[in-house]
Design a protein around this motif. Structure first.
Motif, PDB file in Angstrom:
ATOM      1  N   ARG A 140       0.935  -1.278   0.056  1.00 47.33           N
ATOM      2  CA  ARG A 140      -0.041  -0.126   0.003  1.00 47.33           C
ATOM      3  C   ARG A 140       0.695   1.131   0.037  1.00 47.33           C
ATOM      4  O   ARG A 140       2.001   1.235   0.409  1.00 47.33           O
ATOM      5  CB  ARG A 140      -1.072  -0.074   1.225  1.00 47.33           C
ATOM      6  N   GLN A 228     -15.356   8.245  -9.830  1.00 48.84           N
ATOM      7  CA  GLN A 228     -15.480   8.251  -8.297  1.00 48.84           C
ATOM      8  C   GLN A 228     -15.810   9.740  -7.734  1.00 48.84           C
ATOM      9  O   GLN A 228     -15.134  10.481  -7.948  1.00 48.84           O
ATOM     10  CB  GLN A 228     -14.252   7.407  -7.837  1.00 48.84           C
ATOM     11  N   ASN A 380      -9.541   6.445 -13.454  1.00 49.39           N
ATOM     12  CA  ASN A 380      -8.284   5.963 -13.956  1.00 49.39           C
ATOM     13  C   ASN A 380      -8.205   6.028 -15.687  1.00 49.39           C
ATOM     14  O   ASN A 380      -8.903   5.301 -15.951  1.00 49.39           O
ATOM     15  CB  ASN A 380      -8.199   4.565 -13.459  1.00 49.39           C
ATOM     16  N   ASP A 410     -10.974   3.760   3.055  1.00 49.03           N
ATOM     17  CA  ASP A 410     -10.671   2.801   2.039  1.00 49.03           C
ATOM     18  C   ASP A 410     -11.134   3.650   0.671  1.00 49.03           C
ATOM     19  O   ASP A 410     -10.470   3.277  -0.375  1.00 49.03           O
ATOM     20  CB  ASP A 410     -11.729   1.697   2.031  1.00 49.03           C
ATOM     21  N   SER A 411     -11.969   4.340   0.667  1.00 42.62           N
ATOM     22  CA  SER A 411     -12.433   5.071  -0.513  1.00 42.62           C
ATOM     23  C   SER A 411     -11.051   6.085  -1.165  1.00 42.62           C
ATOM     24  O   SER A 411     -10.635   5.963  -2.379  1.00 42.62           O
ATOM     25  CB  SER A 411     -13.670   5.814  -0.348  1.00 42.62           C
ATOM     26  N   ARG A 414      -8.376   4.045  -2.821  1.00 46.11           N
ATOM     27  CA  ARG A 414      -8.883   3.543  -4.122  1.00 46.11           C
ATOM     28  C   ARG A 414      -8.589   4.511  -4.930  1.00 46.11           C
ATOM     29  O   ARG A 414      -8.643   4.485  -6.293  1.00 46.11           O
ATOM     30  CB  ARG A 414     -10.223   3.080  -4.105  1.00 46.11           C
ATOM     31  N   THR A 415      -7.975   5.664  -4.656  1.00 45.30           N
ATOM     32  CA  THR A 415      -7.827   7.056  -5.756  1.00 45.30           C
ATOM     33  C   THR A 415      -6.402   6.963  -6.297  1.00 45.30           C
ATOM     34  O   THR A 415      -5.856   7.746  -6.996  1.00 45.30           O
ATOM     35  CB  THR A 415      -8.207   8.235  -5.164  1.00 45.30           C
ATOM     36  N   ARG A 416      -5.540   6.035  -5.746  1.00 45.28           N
ATOM     37  CA  ARG A 416      -3.991   5.933  -5.947  1.00 45.28           C
ATOM     38  C   ARG A 416      -3.921   6.037  -7.468  1.00 45.28           C
ATOM     39  O   ARG A 416      -2.823   7.107  -7.597  1.00 45.28           O
ATOM     40  CB  ARG A 416      -3.438   4.611  -5.607  1.00 45.28           C
TER      41      ARG A 416
END
Length: 478
Positions: A140, A228, A380, A410-411, A414-416
């Motif tokens: 992560r 998102q 993405n 967590d949201s 997920r933006t990585r």
């Protein structure tokens, strides 16, 4: 045999014409209109090339009572305040900060306009910022650890690396606090400064509008395009959240939160929302650096009022009216660009309470139609920089001590590899494109799209040279 082939072709054509993409669809807050005949023809040709049918452009319904938002680069107010107040607020935005004002100790710029001034204050620029991080043992993303002061102090809880520092100087000749990227921070990127003109309109868009756009994208593309919508903290209303829309990672929903974040992290100036310095080394200014004046306003309040009163970027109407510009506009929709680069948004009605109760939409911003060519959602598209927003950097070191409504760590994780869709209004004034400024032509930027936008960029490649040039001409009018 020939009859069988004919029947098969007929079935394909009928299925294509009757496909739900090409029937009128009505949704809450978001609608899709029936395509023109040429659109059906272009789409069928693209499908025949094996590229796949694009989704229809997403259209946000515009109430008959909605007025067009004013546009221009004339430094005049959009009506939220009078012009003299707007000019005074711009003076604050343009003001050069000194060490005595609280500049630094670590910083990137001495004034807001250093990063936001082309062609006028509040717009974009060629300036980029540096962000880094690394992956932990669990795979992560981890925020950067940047050693300063000859390795005796570590700056943590951030991904931003400041390019400038106030010392060594005459008062602290032996202090070494300049940040440099260590070898351990292997994820590295730059991010371009953003246009801020018209952001008062963006702030006034209802959360529900952005959420419905994200849902519409999933429905019409069968999940291929999936913006998102991210709930983020509103710093001036502790515990409250709203759908993010400002910053490359949508890290802020409020212009006051956004302004205070930039004042600290880009200029090193503390305020009531960010009272803690990144480092106290070399610091001699009182804290917080900026407080309210005799009018009851601090600099962050003036910055916010200035941004809310800016007009939206104006188009090049001469180029837009040319045959190439008009044809490019049609093709922009036909190949699917407008699924994410949404042409028109509408603000909520005047009197609507936003930002967790901290603000109310004024008449000058209420129920206004504007044209950002963006959805302000995270996607993405294959150009993500691998950086996850650093919570303490953007929301302060006490962020984890507050229970934020509907906020999900967590949201955020997920933006990585996602970035905010770049609004295309004013794009003609940017010679460096995409989030990192690495694309130098509009064509480069288009074909660089991958991931969720692969189908769109592939359809662009399949167009004739003249049609590609028409799309570019249209973009050059924005």
């Amino acid at each position: 045999m020939l009859l069988l082939v004919f029947l098969r072709i007929l079935v394909v054509v009928v299925r294509f014409v009757l496909h739900p993409w090409f029937r009128e669809v009505r949704m809450v807050d978001v609608g899709f209109s029936r395509p023109a005949m040429w659109l059906t023809t272009v789409t069928f040709s693209l499908a025949a090339c094996g590229v796949g049918a694009p989704s229809l452009p997403i259209q946000v319904p515009v109430p008959s009572t909605a007025a067009e938002a004013p546009t221009g680069f004339d430094n005049r107010s959009n009506g939220t305040v009078d012009d003299s107040t707007h000019q005074a607020d711009q003076d604050a935005f343009d003001e050069v900060e000194e060490i005595a004002d609280g500049l630094g100790p670590l910083y990137n710029a001495q004034a807001c306009r250093e990063c936001h001034q082309n062609p006028t204050s509040g717009a974009a620029s060629q300036i980029t910022e540096l962000r880094v991080g690394h992956l932990g043992p669990d795979g992560r993303f981890q925020n950067a650890d940047i050693p300063i002061a000859r390795g005796t102090v570590t700056i943590s809880g951030r991904t931003l690396v400041n390019d400038r520092a106030i010392c060594p100087n005459a008062e602290f000749p032996d202090s070494e606090i300049q940040e440099r990227v260590p070898d351990t921070e292997t994820i590295r990127t730059t991010r371009a400064s953003l246009n801020l003109l018209g952001d008062g309109l963006v702030e006034a868009v209802a959360d529900e509008t952005l959420i419905e756009i994200a849902r519409a994208q999933r429905r019409t593309t069968r999940g291929t395009i999936r913006g998102q919508a991210l709930y983020v903290p509103v710093l001036e209303a502790p515990g409250e959240t709203r759908i993010g829309r400002f910053g490359w990672k949508d890290q802020h929903a409020s212009l006051l939160s956004f302004s205070a974040d930039a004042y600290l992290n880009e200029m090193g100036i503390t305020s009531r929302l960010f009272p803690d310095e990144v480092t106290t080394l070399c610091n001699t200014a009182s804290e917080p650096n900026n407080t309210t004046d005799s009018s009851g306003l601090a600099d962050i309040d003036r910055f916010t009022r200035f941004l809310r009163a800016t007009k939206a970027p104006a188009r090049d109407t001469l180029l837009a009216g040319t045959p190439a510009g008009r044809r490019g506009s049609e093709l922009f929709d036909a190949i699917g660009c407008a699924t994410c680069h949404v042409r028109t948004l509408v603000t909520a009605a005047a009197g609507t309470v936003i930002n967790g109760g901290a603000d109310t939409i004024p008449p000058a911003l209420g129920e206004k139609a504007f044209h950002p060519f963006g959805d302000f959602l995270l996607h993405n598209v294959g150009t993500g920089d691998g950086i996850v927003m650093a919570m303490p950097e953007h929301y302060g070191p006490a962020v984890y001590k507050v229970l934020w409504r509907a906020f999900s760590i967590d949201s955020v994780g997920r933006t990585r590899n996602k970035m905010r869709t770049a609004p295309l209004w004013g794009v003609r004034l940017r010679p460096r494109l995409m989030h990192d400024g690495a694309s130098l032509t509009l064509r480069d930027a288009i074909v660089r799209h991958r991931g969720e936008a692969s189908g769109v960029s592939n359809r662009f490649r399949k167009l004739t040279q003249s049609d590609q040039e028409a799309i570019i001409a249209f973009l050059e009018s924005l």
